[in-house]
Design an enzyme around this catalytic site. Sequence first.
Site, PDB file in Angstrom:
ATOM      1  CD  GLU A  94      -2.804  -0.913   2.512  1.00 37.29           C
ATOM      2  OE1 GLU A  94      -3.900  -0.334   2.449  1.00 37.29           O
ATOM      3  OE2 GLU A  94      -2.335  -1.400   3.578  1.00 37.29           O
ATOM      4  CE  LYS A 151      -5.537   2.832   2.845  1.00 36.04           C
ATOM      5  NZ  LYS A 151      -4.844   1.687   3.462  1.00 36.04           N
TER       6      LYS A 151
END
Length: 119
Positions: free
Chosen positions: A21, A98
């Site tokens: 990520e 997110k």
Amino acid sequence: MGQVALEGMEFYAYHGFYDEEQKIGNRYRIDLYIEADLEEASISDDLSKTVDYEKLYQIVQREMNQPARLLEHLGHRILEGAFQEYPHLEHVKVQVSKYNPPLGGVILRSKITLERSKA
């Protein structure tokens, strides 16, 4: 008392628990709510008597440029930055979202909310 809000700030940043990520990155949304005494600014029409949106945005942008493993940590840094810049604030609330978190299913976004009042 009054509220200054910056809603829907979007960034492409490199936060996340997993190393992948932090390499690939993702889209994030930040909503920031500030409570402070805005009476003097409302009477005087003087920017120095209120909370400058541009400075708030710069605080968020600075923290978004520094990778974090957890959204909670990122939110905490934004809260701290707001209080450091404006010690007279009464209350700060930040929401960090997110988009499309890597959870193996269709999820629009994950979101945390942190709030802190003047110490």
